[in-house]
Design a protein around this motif. Structure first.
Motif, PDB file in Angstrom:
ATOM      1  N   ALA A 288      71.434  73.054  13.589  1.00 40.82           N
ATOM      2  CA  ALA A 288      70.369  73.059  12.580  1.00 40.82           C
ATOM      3  C   ALA A 288      70.548  71.945  11.555  1.00 40.82           C
ATOM      4  N   HIS A 289      71.740  71.344  11.488  1.00 40.91           N
ATOM      5  CA  HIS A 289      72.013  70.288  10.509  1.00 40.91           C
ATOM      6  C   HIS A 289      71.823  68.896  11.095  1.00 40.91           C
ATOM      7  N   ALA A 290      71.499  68.808  12.387  1.00 39.50           N
ATOM      8  CA  ALA A 290      71.457  67.505  13.065  1.00 39.50           C
ATOM      9  C   ALA A 290      70.352  66.616  12.509  1.00 39.50           C
ATOM     10  N   GLU A 291      70.675  65.327  12.345  1.00 38.55           N
ATOM     11  CA  GLU A 291      69.714  64.312  11.943  1.00 38.55           C
ATOM     12  C   GLU A 291      69.706  63.201  12.986  1.00 38.55           C
ATOM     13  N   ASP A 292      68.974  62.144  12.720  1.00 41.81           N
ATOM     14  CA  ASP A 292      68.810  61.084  13.730  1.00 41.81           C
ATOM     15  C   ASP A 292      70.145  60.506  14.185  1.00 41.81           C
ATOM     16  N   ASP A 293      71.063  60.280  13.237  1.00 38.53           N
ATOM     17  CA  ASP A 293      72.358  59.715  13.598  1.00 38.53           C
ATOM     18  C   ASP A 293      73.111  60.606  14.578  1.00 38.53           C
ATOM     19  N   CYS A 294      72.962  61.905  14.413  1.00 36.09           N
ATOM     20  CA  CYS A 294      73.701  62.848  15.262  1.00 36.09           C
ATOM     21  C   CYS A 294      73.272  62.732  16.725  1.00 36.09           C
TER      22      CYS A 294
END
Length: 332
Positions: A288-294
């Motif tokens: 749920a914390h993932a962003e583009d970099d992840c």
């Protein structure tokens, strides 16, 4: 001179060209208890089977495994044989498949004593009976000549521990030692492992998916996911403030045995197939914390100010984390 008993660096394992371990870095200090946790298939057992040269021939293993500074990975077989059973012993999660069903228990323990300590005849038998007493086998003399099927599951696990102790190891690797045992017997096995470590000073690696059991046995914990270490550190700090979203997800999925009923919060999705891992962080599709970099980059395992190591671009904020160890203790 290294202060570590075992040093594992950049350990990689592949089966038929499919990589299942992706550069494991791990240390075990003399006398400490280290826990390895994570879902089935994350690489906990494979890490130590690879370190001890116990994987099948089709496994491709690379990296470094040092015991007291001596390299084992890629070294001569004699180096492994000098370590296995003597310096490092391993007990497996299914004793029924590890004990020889057609040999009497006494024969199997005395064989280990002969191999690792050079004991034979009456001396080996006396020591075998002492080990059976230490691990809590009642009426050891009478049961010395029984076969494995004449013992309960919990007693077979105790006998496996006795065989592991035959070499007086500096490190005992316990691979899911309480699997398939009822709660009472599980507690007895955990108490035995704690007692043996206290009395002998040997280090212990406790491999488990049971966070409650790990909290009882270990001082330090390493969390693995999809063949990588994602978080590791002191067990008190990590259990109180899990920073990796996967670690936090493991805590949220633990049922409470008292207090108000609460709906469990499962980790969404499934563990990725090793043949088709995501490009970035392996946990990103479930996070749920993932962003583009992840999704694009793979986070490195870095040391934080509190001493823990973490592989995450967007860790769970400290002030958003309840004291998870309370829930752990309630579940034990």
């Amino acid at each position: 001179m290294s202060t570590h008993l075992v040093e594992i660096r950049d350990l990689k394992v592949a089966f038929d060209g499919v990589q299942v371990l992706h550069g494991i870095d791990l240390d075990v200090r003399p006398g400490e208890a280290l826990g390895l946790v994570g879902e089935s298939g994350c690489g906990k057992s494979v890490t130590w089977l690879a370190a001890l040269g116990l994987l099948p021939g089709k496994a491709a293993v690379s990296g470094s495994v040092r015991v007291d500074g001596r390299e084992l990975c890629g070294g001569p077989r004699s180096a492994l044989e000098a370590v296995r059973g003597g310096r490092i012993a391993m007990i497996f999660q299914d004793p029924s498949s590890s004990l020889n069903p057609v040999l009497r228990i006494g024969r199997q323990i005395t064989e280990a004593l002969s191999l690792h300590r050079g004991l034979h005849g009456q001396a080996a038998m006396t020591e075998a009976l002492r080990l059976m007493d230490i691990v809590g086998i009642p009426d050891a003399r009478r049961r010395f000549d029984l076969y494995p099927h004449e013992f309960s599951g919990g007693q077979c696990q105790r006998l496996m521990i006795a065989m592991a102790l035959a070499g007086e190891p500096d490190l005992l690797i316990a691979d899911e030692p309480t699997t398939a045992l009822d709660a009472t017997i599980q507690a007895q096995i955990l108490d035995l492992l704690i007692k043996l470590r206290t009395e002998t000073g040997m280090a212990t690696v406790f491999i488990s998916h049971d966070l409650g059991a790990v909290s009882q046995v270990c001082e330090r914990v390493c969390v693995m996911y999809a063949g990588r270490v994602v978080e590791q550190g002191d067990i008190g700090r990590l259990f109180a403030e899990p920073r990796h979203p996967y670690t936090r997800g493991l805590f949220d999925a633990i049922p409470r045995l008292d207090g108000p009923r609460e709906r469990l919060i499962p980790i969404p999705g499934t563990v990725p197939n090793p043949r088709n891992l995501p490009t970035g962080c392996a946990f990103a599709p479930r996070c749920a914390h993932a962003e583009d970099d992840c999704h694009a980059l793979r986070p490195a395992l870095e040391t934080l100010n509190d001493g823990r190591r973490l592989a995450c671009f967007n860790p769970v904020p400290v002030n958003a984390v309840p004291r998870a160890e309370t829930k752990i203790l309630e579940s034990v």
